[in-house]
Scaffold this active site. Structure first.
Site, short mmCIF file in Angstrom:
data_model
loop_
_atom_site.label_atom_id
_atom_site.label_comp_id
_atom_site.label_asym_id
_atom_site.label_seq_id
_atom_site.Cartn_x
_atom_site.Cartn_y
_atom_site.Cartn_z
N ASP A 106 -67.09 -47.00 -7.24
CA ASP A 106 -67.31 -47.61 -5.93
C ASP A 106 -66.03 -47.65 -5.11
O ASP A 106 -64.93 -47.83 -5.64
CB ASP A 106 -67.85 -49.03 -6.13
N GLU B 20 -67.59 -42.44 -4.74
CA GLU B 20 -68.07 -42.83 -3.42
C GLU B 20 -66.84 -42.79 -2.50
O GLU B 20 -66.03 -43.71 -2.48
CB GLU B 20 -68.67 -44.23 -3.42
#
Length: 626
Positions: free
Chosen positions: A306, A359
């Site tokens: 993330d 990401e």
């Protein structure tokens, strides 16, 4: 026992399995049953274990500081076993705190905050999957990911915060993923987190699946069951930041231990949380050990990392004058870059059959390039540019789409610069952004047609695929972690049609080599026509290793049917219509080509032969040479 070599590796940032040494480990030292506790708190003056076994008395079970300068406190507490509640009482000058164990394997159900002595023993039955998953993760194989929030995928009660357990989820989730044709599920962070509405992205228990849905072994059962049904499991993982909760990692021993000491570096303005100090060796050992822990102890098949963008740039979400440059005067976060390269190299060394997905939303070069060539070493990267451009385009009135044709065509210019995943993720259906179908332009019928068109374009565009739960049934409401997916919509034909279409396009993507074999190679794609801006139509070829497997894709982005629309093709003869998003079984109008079209010897688009096609309104057509 912690050896001097363990300490050496830990302090070098190269202990890849430090969780085997730190934390709480049931033991029988000298024949006496109990638990060995060990915690890193180098600036503490005293550390003790408190728990339900000693009435939370800080004086009852003190730990001893190792004399080697490691900052590790350790000790054996007799009579303490699996299931015992505990914390660390940490004292330093002017500071007293009760801290959860950074390496705890299990925690109390929030809002309770104690760690629990536990183990990771489990009888796995997924040998076949584990032996073959490397083949499934090859770049030439299909990868279609169903993103899931475990707490809200399916609810059997209207009570808030109550959902199915890990064990209760196993069978229905596996059945659904298999039926829909997905290859993998991706779980939003399951690591223990204090605030349910953070969806797990504010992690406090990095080594523990949240107890909201059951025990660690029950989570293992969920993964085991998915594997035995042929479904891979990717875990969201957050090594960029952590919450400020007093019992967590923040200010752990009365100093900024896991986070940067300087407030500008240590406090993230966008999420109001601490950022990890990736330059500290012990923090690197903590995080890289954690990555391997989920891959090894829980048989995870990959990690989706993330907020990589926030780790790469020192000025991320920080206005001018509110960030500190690196030692070379630049904006690049050199410590985090080194950490990410170390992470991907370590995973590749120990588990080359798994995935590490970034990401990352910027133009940082070579995110999926090898570390040896100067890249970051990720297996794949989310293509956020494709996602934003495509959703922006489909929100436009078709009358205006001709002036924004580049939103469709630009992605191919960079489609092969990285190994991309095309994400339609949870981030796009929350916080007032509307649901996927709510983003589509037009009346009710046109919205469904646009959504089918979107999925057809997505599954035929180069790159692997990711779809967040609810999108596949055309859910009208934004996703809510409190209410979950509106499965009752499947009582209605248009929503049944969307679901059936996603099922069929998924299966086509997996069965047709041209749609996945060369996802990361420019040889896998060729424009037939990218210039018909006036009619908002695009046509392209997808190619596999075998030229006979080539597919023709034609997308009509207007609600106007087009007849005798000529498209050049590389081979004469019959071209079979293998998928039409406007078919009546999907809720469409039924306009099409009666299953097959014969070429005319009419040169077009640089080919000697062409097809006179009927293009349905707002539809994707896929043809294969017969």
């Amino acid at each position: 026992m912690i050896s001097s070599y363990d300490v050496y590796l830990f302090r070098q940032g190269r202990h890849n399995r430090i969780s085997d040494k730190l934390g709480a480990h049931p033991s029988s030292a000298g024949g006496e049953a109990g638990t060995v506790f060990a915690v890193w708190a180098p600036n503490a003056t005293a550390v003790s274990v408190i728990g339900d076994f000693n009435r939370w008395d800080a004086a009852a079970d003190p730990l001893a500081l190792r004399p080697d300068g490691s900052g590790i406190w350790e000790g054996f507490v007799p009579g303490v076993g699996k299931g015992a509640l505990y914390k660390y009482h940490v004292a330093s000058p002017g500071y007293r705190a009760e801290k959860g164990d950074p390496y705890a394997l299990f925690w109390e159900i929030p809002p309770r905050t104690a760690s629990i002595v536990w183990d990771t023993a489990y009888d796995w039955k997924d040998d076949t999957w584990m032996r073959t998953r490397g083949e499934r993760h090859a770049p030439a194989e299909p990868l279609s990911i169903y993103e899931v929030h475990l707490g809200s995928w399916r609810r059997e009660t209207t009570e808030p915060y109550l959902s199915l357990s890990y064990r209760e989820l196993a069978e229905p989730l596996a059945d659904y993923a298999v039926d829909m044709g997905f290859t993998h599920v991706e779980f939003m962070p399951v690591m223990e987190h204090p605030f349910y509405a953070s969806w797990g992205y504010q992690t406090v228990g990095y080594y523990a699946p949240t107890s909201r849905y059951g025990t660690p072994q029950e989570f293992m059962h969920l993964i085991d069951h998915l594997h035995r049904r042929g479904i891979g499991v990717i875990l969201d993982w957050v090594p960029s930041h952590f919450p400020l909760d007093d019992y967590g990692l923040a200010f752990f021993d009365g100093t900024h231990l896991y986070e940067h000491a300087h407030q500008i570096r240590g406090l993230h303005p966008e999420w109001t949380c601490n950022t990890f100090n990736h330059g500290r060796h012990e923090v690197r050992s903590f995080l890289i050990s954690n990555a391997l822990f989920w891959l090894e102890k829980y048989h995870a098949d990959g990690l989706r990392v993330d907020a990589v963008s926030s780790m790469l740039y020192l000025d991320y979400a920080r206005p001018a004058g509110t960030w500190l440059p690196n030692e070379q005067g630049g904006r690049e976060n050199l410590e985090s870059i080194a950490f990410l390269r170390r992470l991907t190299e370590t995973v590749r060394e120990h588990h080359p059959d798994t995935l590490v997905i970034a990401e990352e939303a910027t133009a940082w070069p070579h995110v999926t390039g090898s570390v040896g060539s100067g890249g970051l070493g990720f297996s794949a990267k989310w293509n956020m540019g494709w996602m934003h451009d495509t959703l922006q385009y489909l929100a436009l009135d078709p009358v205006h789409r001709q002036r924004h044709h580049n939103l469709l065509t630009f992605s191919i210019w960079y489609a092969f610069s990285e190994r991309f995943i095309l994400p339609l993720s949870h981030d796009e259906v929350v916080h007032g952004k509307s649901s996927l179908i709510g983003k589509m332009h037009g009346d009710r019928w046109q919205r469904f047609a646009n959504l089918r068109l979107l999925f057809g374009y997505m599954f035929t565009h180069p790159g692997k695929k990711l779809l967040f739960m609810g999108g596949e049934i055309g859910q009208w409401s934004e996703w809510s972690h409190d209410t979950g997916i509106e499965w009752h919509l499947l009582d209605y034909a248009p929503h049944q049609g969307i679901r059936r279409y996603v099922q069929d396009v998924n299966r086509l993507y997996r069965s047709e080599p041209a749609l996945h074999e060369r996802d990361f190679s420019p040889e896998g794609f060729a424009w037939v026509d990218c210039c018909d801006t006036e009619r908002s139509v695009i046509a392209y070829l997808r190619k596999g290793e075998d030229p006979e497997e080539t597919l023709l894709v034609v997308c009509n982005f207007t609600p106007v049917p087009r007849y005798a629309y000529r498209v050049g093709v590389p081979a004469p003869g019959a071209w079979r219509e293998v998928l039409n998003s406007d078919a009546t079984e999907y809720g469409g109008s039924g306009v099409g080509n009666l299953g097959c079209v014969e070429t005319d010897p009419v040169p077009f688009h640089g080919y000697p032969d062409s097809l006179p096609l009927t293009l349905p309104p707002l539809a994707t057509l896929i043809f294969k040479h017969a």
